[in-house]
Write an enzyme that holds these catalytic residues in place. Structure first.
Site, PDB file in Angstrom:
ATOM      1  N   CYS A  54       0.835  -1.213   0.000  1.00  0.00           N
ATOM      2  CA  CYS A  54       0.000   0.000   0.000  1.00  0.00           C
ATOM      3  C   CYS A  54       0.866   1.258   0.000  1.00  0.00           C
ATOM      4  CB  CYS A  54      -0.886   0.036   1.245  1.00  0.00           C
ATOM      5  SG  CYS A  54      -2.026  -1.337   1.338  1.00  0.00           S
TER       6      CYS A  54
HETATM    7  C1  BEZ Z   1       0.563  -4.684   1.827  1.00  0.00           C
HETATM    8  O1  BEZ Z   1      -0.004  -3.645   1.545  1.00  0.00           O
HETATM    9  O2  BEZ Z   1       1.768  -4.799   1.749  1.00  0.00           O
HETATM   10  C2  BEZ Z   1      -0.220  -5.897   2.268  1.00  0.00           C
HETATM   11  C3  BEZ Z   1      -1.392  -5.743   2.975  1.00  0.00           C
HETATM   12  C4  BEZ Z   1      -2.083  -6.866   3.387  1.00  0.00           C
HETATM   13  C5  BEZ Z   1      -1.610  -8.129   3.067  1.00  0.00           C
HETATM   14  C6  BEZ Z   1      -0.443  -8.276   2.318  1.00  0.00           C
HETATM   15  C7  BEZ Z   1       0.252  -7.154   1.916  1.00  0.00           C
END
Ligand code: BEZ
Length: 211
Positions: A45
């Site tokens: 994100c």
């Molecule tokens: C991420 O944004 O890195 C992420 C969020 C939830 C699960 C896996 C990755």
């Protein structure tokens, strides 16, 4: 209920990093993108929000307002924003909705309980000036989206809206396009005075009109 192409994008009010917004009012008469993130302080994100901030001028050029969403509260977003700027080299320059009560994520069916009860999947909704949903994409939490592809689709949608053309497989800006079947040959003569190539009566190829 799932939101499908052609549906009116549900309206809402929400707290965001840029202050409270009413979604439809915020979009005004232009195009919009609403996209969700699983959680604050997560790696994928963080990269996505930095990339969208870097692409702001590309969205502006296309008259597209971008709104992000994460289910965490506003205080959490405010803490995370510094990390995005520090690690991605771009400051958040669009509203990020805080949705701790899941109001907006539920309205847009962004929580898929068989994937996770706690956070949203990576949903994307492209919304036209008529407030109708033009594109939906759903990615899993572990895969960052390709925002160049999202810009490419917006270019295609805007060509269809403005010039009655569709875009063929793997189309890139500047490539030839296709006259939509709803346009008769007689109407096409007015719309495309430079002519087109008929490969089949239903497959009429023309230069990209805005180039
Ligand atoms: C991420 O944004 O890195 C992420 C969020 C939830 C699960 C896996 C990755």
């Amino acid at each position: 209920m799932a939101i499908r192409l052609g549906d009116t994008a549900p309206d809402f009010t929400a707290e965001t990093t840029a202050g409270p917004i009413n979604f439809h009012e915020y979009l005004g008469n232009g195009w919009g993108i609403l996209f969700s993130h699983p959680k604050d302080f997560t790696p994928v994100c963080t990269t996505e929000l930095g990339e969208v901030a870097k692409l702001k001028s590309e969205f502006d050029k296309r008259n597209v307002k971008v709104v992000g969403l994460s289910v965490d509260p506003l205080d959490s977003h405010k803490g995370w924003v510094g990390d995005i700027e520090e690690t991605q080299g771009a400051a958040l320059n669009f509203p990020l909705i805080a949705d701790p009560d899941r109001k907006v994520s539920t309205l847009y069916d962004m929580i898929h309980p068989n994937a996770s009860d706690n956070f949203t999947v990576r949903s994307v909704f492209v919304i036209g000036p008529d407030k109708k949903v033009k594109l939906t994409i759903t990615y899993p939490a572990s895969t960052g989206r390709n925002f160049d592809e999202i810009l490419r689709v917006i270019d295609s949608l805007q060509l269809t809206a403005n010039y009655s053309v569709a875009t063929p497989v793997n189309w890139k800006d500047g490539d030839d396009v296709i006259i939509v079947p709803a346009v008769s040959d007689d109407d096409a003569k007015q719309k495309f005075p430079g002519g087109w190539k008929t490969l089949k009566p239903y497959l009429r190829v023309v230069k990209q009109p805005n180039k």
